[in-house]
Design a protein around this motif. Structure first.
Motif, short mmCIF file in Angstrom:
data_model
loop_
_atom_site.label_atom_id
_atom_site.label_comp_id
_atom_site.label_asym_id
_atom_site.label_seq_id
_atom_site.Cartn_x
_atom_site.Cartn_y
_atom_site.Cartn_z
N LEU A 123 -10.46 -1.23 0.20
CA LEU A 123 -9.88 -1.66 1.48
C LEU A 123 -8.42 -2.04 1.30
O LEU A 123 -7.59 -1.74 2.14
N SER A 124 -8.11 -2.67 0.15
CA SER A 124 -6.70 -3.06 0.02
C SER A 124 -5.80 -1.87 -0.31
O SER A 124 -4.68 -1.82 0.19
N VAL A 125 -6.27 -0.88 -1.07
CA VAL A 125 -5.38 0.28 -1.28
C VAL A 125 -5.23 1.09 0.00
O VAL A 125 -4.17 1.64 0.27
N ALA A 126 -6.31 1.16 0.78
CA ALA A 126 -6.22 1.94 2.03
C ALA A 126 -5.25 1.29 2.99
O ALA A 126 -4.52 1.96 3.72
N ALA A 127 -5.22 -0.06 2.99
CA ALA A 127 -4.35 -0.77 3.93
C ALA A 127 -2.89 -0.74 3.47
O ALA A 127 -1.99 -0.99 4.25
N ALA A 128 -2.67 -0.42 2.21
CA ALA A 128 -1.31 -0.55 1.66
C ALA A 128 -0.39 0.60 2.06
O ALA A 128 0.81 0.42 2.19
N SER A 129 -0.93 1.80 2.29
CA SER A 129 -0.04 2.95 2.44
C SER A 129 0.69 3.00 3.77
O SER A 129 1.83 3.43 3.83
N VAL A 130 0.07 2.54 4.85
CA VAL A 130 0.73 2.63 6.15
C VAL A 130 1.97 1.74 6.24
O VAL A 130 3.06 2.22 6.58
N PRO A 131 1.88 0.45 5.93
CA PRO A 131 3.06 -0.40 6.05
C PRO A 131 4.22 0.06 5.17
O PRO A 131 5.38 -0.16 5.49
N ARG A 132 3.90 0.71 4.04
CA ARG A 132 4.98 1.17 3.18
C ARG A 132 5.78 2.25 3.90
O ARG A 132 6.99 2.32 3.83
N LEU A 133 5.07 3.10 4.66
CA LEU A 133 5.74 4.17 5.39
C LEU A 133 6.39 3.65 6.68
O LEU A 133 7.39 4.16 7.14
N SER A 134 5.77 2.67 7.26
CA SER A 134 6.31 2.10 8.49
C SER A 134 6.02 0.61 8.51
O SER A 134 4.94 0.19 8.89
N PRO A 135 6.99 -0.21 8.08
CA PRO A 135 6.74 -1.63 7.88
C PRO A 135 6.22 -2.35 9.13
O PRO A 135 5.57 -3.36 9.04
N LYS A 136 6.52 -1.81 10.33
CA LYS A 136 6.11 -2.50 11.55
C LYS A 136 4.63 -2.33 11.85
O LYS A 136 4.03 -3.13 12.57
N LEU A 137 4.03 -1.25 11.33
CA LEU A 137 2.61 -1.00 11.62
C LEU A 137 1.74 -1.69 10.60
O LEU A 137 2.01 -1.63 9.41
N ARG A 138 0.70 -2.36 11.10
CA ARG A 138 -0.25 -2.92 10.15
C ARG A 138 -1.49 -2.07 10.18
O ARG A 138 -1.89 -1.59 11.23
N SER A 139 -2.09 -1.83 9.03
CA SER A 139 -3.26 -0.98 9.08
C SER A 139 -4.36 -1.57 8.22
O SER A 139 -4.14 -2.44 7.39
N SER A 140 -5.53 -1.07 8.45
CA SER A 140 -6.65 -1.52 7.64
C SER A 140 -7.67 -0.40 7.62
O SER A 140 -7.50 0.62 8.27
N ALA A 141 -8.72 -0.59 6.83
CA ALA A 141 -9.81 0.38 6.82
C ALA A 141 -11.11 -0.40 6.93
O ALA A 141 -11.14 -1.61 6.69
N SER A 142 -12.17 0.27 7.33
CA SER A 142 -13.49 -0.37 7.38
C SER A 142 -14.43 0.46 6.53
O SER A 142 -14.22 1.66 6.34
#
Ligand code: C2E
Ligand code: CA
Ligand code: CA
Length: 461
Positions: A123-142
Motif C-alpha cells: 500500500l505504501s509503495v503504491a501510494a508513493a508514485s502518484v505524488p512524486r509525479l504530481s505533488p498536488k494529487l494524493r493517492s492510495s490503493a486498497s
C-alpha cells in the motif's frame, strides 16, 4: 545454432511474451496468472501448504488519468509494478490483473501477521508514485486478501472472495487492506438488495423533487427554487431526505439520486418554459461522489441541451466539505467546466464546514447559502448576528450573492434586510411544494428583473 533457428526462437519468445505478459508493465497478464495460480494450488494441495492471494486496486486512478493524462497514468502503473517487484521474493507471482488492478500470489508469507506486513508495504509503495509525479494529487490503493485453503479451494472462489474483501476495504475508506471474512458476502448481498430497491423507487417516480421558494429580500418576490428530494409513499405520506439518509450516504446511490433529480428538474424546467412561465432559477444539490467522477459537467451539459434548458437557469449547490477534498485538481477542473457551461455554483450550509476565504477566492463560487444554524437565533444572539454580518460583508466585497437559509419569522426577515442579505428561503416563505404548485406559486410571486424593478421604483417615487 543456425541463423534460421535463432530467428525462429526469437519470434517464438516474442510471441510467448505477447500472450503471457502485459505489454505496459511486463508483468504476467491475468490469463497467465490464473494458469500459474491453478498450478500453485494443486502443488499446495498435495504438499499441505498455504497460499495467500492479494488483489490490489489503485484508488481514484480514473481521476489521475483524467487530470494528468493517460501518459502519466501509464507511468504510474509502470512505476507501481516495479516497486511491487522489489518487495517480492522469488517464489511470489505478480500480475497486472486489469486496468489499475494488481494480483499477487504469496507462497512464502502466508501467516496473517506476515501478510499484513507485505500488504502495508504494498500500500505504501503504491501510494508513493502518484505524488512524486504530481505533488498536488494524493493517492492510495486498497487491497483484498483471500487464503488457501481457508477461503476457497479453486481459483475462481479465491479471486471472488478477495474481490469481496477489496470491496470492503474501499467501502471502509480506501487506503487499507482487508482479509476475507464469510460475513462480507452477506453484507454485499444485502447492499445489492438495497440498491435495487432504491433504483426501483427512482424508476417508478416515488422519489421526486419538491421546490422550496427562494425569495428576493428587497421586494419579497420569488426568483426561483431549491429542488429537494421527497419520497412519496403509496398512502400519500411524504418522507424527507433524513428518512432515506442511509441511501444518500452510499456513493453509488447518491450518484443515482443525483442523476434522477437532474432529469426530473430539467423536465420541469422544460415544461414550465413550454407553458410560458417566466424564467425561474432552480438549485440542485450535488454530492461529492457525483463531482468526483469527472463526468459531471458533461452530464449537465448534455441533459440541458437535450431539453433546451438555458444553463443560466440552473444552480449547483455544493457543500464546503467537497472543497476540502484531497483531490483539488479534479475538483477545480469540474467547477471551472461547470462555470464555462454557464451554470451557477452555490456553496451550501456556509459556515458549518471549514471553508476559508481562500476557498471563496480560489473557486468560482457565485453564491453562498448561510446555514440555518446562524439564522435561527439571528435576532437574539449577538455572536450569530456578528457572524452573519461578517459573512455578508465578505461576500459583498467578493461579488458573491447571499442567500439566508431557514428563515422562519418576520423579525429574522427584517434583520436580514437591514444587513443587506439579498435572498432567503425558509418556512416563513414556504416549504418545498410539488412542481405544479411551484409553477402556480412562481406565477403569483415572481420577481421582476432588476431593470423592471428600477423602472418600477422610479415610477413609484
Ligand atoms: P439543504 O440542502 O440544506 O436543504 C435545506 C433543508 O432545510 C431542507 O430540508 C429544507 O426543508 C429545510 N428547511 C428549509 N427552510 C427551513 C426552515 O425555515 N426551517 C427549518 N427548520 N428547516 C428548513 P430537507 O428537504 O429535509 O433536506 C435535508 C438535506 O437533504 C438538504 O439540506 C440536502 O443536504 C439533502 N438533500 C435534499 N434533497 C437532496 C437531493 O436531491 N440530493 C442530495 N444530494 N441531497 C439532498
Ligand atoms: Ca442545499
Ligand atoms: Ca443548506
Amino acid at each position: 545454432m543456425s541463423k534460421d533457428s535463432a530467428a525462429r526462437r526469437a519470434i517464438a519468445n516474442r510471441l510467448w511474451e505477447a500472450t503471457h505478459n502485459d505489454a505496459l508493465t511486463g508483468l504476467c497478464n491475468r490469463q497467465h496468472f490464473q494458469d500459474l495460480f491453478r498450478k500453485a494450488l494443486t502443488q499446495a494441495h498435495y504438499a499441505g501448504r498455504r497460499l495467500a492471494f492479494l488483489l490490489m486496486d489503485l484508488d481514484n486512478f480514473k481521476d489521475v488519468n483524467s487530470t494528468l493524462g493517460h501518459q502519466a497514468g501509464d507511468a504510474i502503473l509502470i512505476e507501481t509494478a516495479e516497486n511491487i517487484r522489489t518487495l517480492l521474493s522469488a517464489n511470489d507471482t505478480i500480475s497486472r490483473f486489469g486496468g489499475d488492478e494488481f494480483a499477487l500470489l504469496l507462497s512464502d508469507h502466508t501467516r496473517e501477521d506476515e501478510i499484513k506486513l507485505v500488504a502495508d508495504q504494498l500500500l505504501s509503495v503504491a501510494a508513493a508514485s502518484v505524488p512524486r509525479l504530481s505533488p498536488k494529487l494524493r493517492s492510495s490503493a486498497s487491497l483484498g486478501v483471500s487464503l488457501f485453503p481457508d477461503h476457497g479451494s479453486d481459483v475462481g472462489e479465491l479471486i471472488q472472495n478477495a474481490e469481496l474483501a477489496l470491496y470492503r476495504a474501499k467501502a471502509g475508506g480506501r487506503g487499507r487492506a482487508e482479509v476475507f471474512k464469510p460475513q462480507m458476502r452477506a453484507a454485499v448481498t444485502e447492499r445489492l438488495n438495497q440498491m435495487s430497491t432504491f433504483r426501483a423507487l427512482l424508476e417508478t417516480g416515488s422519489i421526486t423533487p419538491y421546490y422550496q421558494p427562494q425569495v428576493r429580500l428587497t421586494d419579497r418576490r420569488s426568483h426561483g427554487f431549491e429542488a429537494l428530494a421527497r419520497w412519496i409513499l403509496p398512502n400519500g405520506d411524504v418522507l424527507l431526505p433524513g428518512d432515506f439518509r442511509a441511501a444518500l450516504e452510499d456513493p453509488d446511490a447518491a450518484i443515482l439520486l443525483g442523476e434522477h433529480m437532474l432529469r426530473c428538474v430539467t423536465d420541469d424546467l422544460r415544461r414550465w418554459r413550454e407553458t410560458g412561465m417566466p424564467a425561474c432559477k432552480v438549485s440542485i444539490n450535488a454530492t461529492a461522489p457525483e463531482l468526483k467522477r469527472g463526468d459531471y459537467p458533461e452530464k449537465i451539459a448534455s441533459v440541458l441541451s437535450r431539453k433546451g434548458v438555458p444553463p443560466r437557469l440552473l444552480t449547483i449547490e455544493i457543500t464546503e466539505t467537497v472543497l476540502l477534498d484531497e483531490d483539488v485538481l479534479q475538483l477545480e477542473k469540474t467547477l471551472r467546466d461547470l462555470k464555462d457551461l454557464g451554470v451557477s455554483i452555490a456553496l451550501d450550509d456556509f459556515g458549518t464546514g471549514f471553508a476559508t476565504l481562500t476557498h471563496l477566492r480560489s473557486h468560482p463560487i457565485d453564491q453562498i447559502k448561510i446555514d440555518r444554524s446562524f439564522i435561527s437565533e439571528l435576532t437574539s444572539n449577538d455572536d450569530d448576528n456578528a457572524i452573519v454580518r461578517a459573512m455578508l460583508s465578505l461576500a459583498r466585497s467578493l461579488g458573491i450573492e447571499t442567500v439566508a437559509e431557514g428563515l422562519e419569522n418576520e423579525a429574522q426577515l427584517r434583520c436580514l434586510q437591514m444587513l443587506g442579505c439579498e435572498y432567503a428561503q425558509g418556512f416563513y416563505f414556504g416549504r418545498a411544494i410539488p412542481a405544479d404548485e411551484a409553477e402556480a406559486y412562481f406565477r403569483a410571486h415572481r420577481a421582476y428583473r432588476k431593470a423592471n424593478l428600477a423602472h418600477f421604483r422610479i415610477g413609484a417615487a
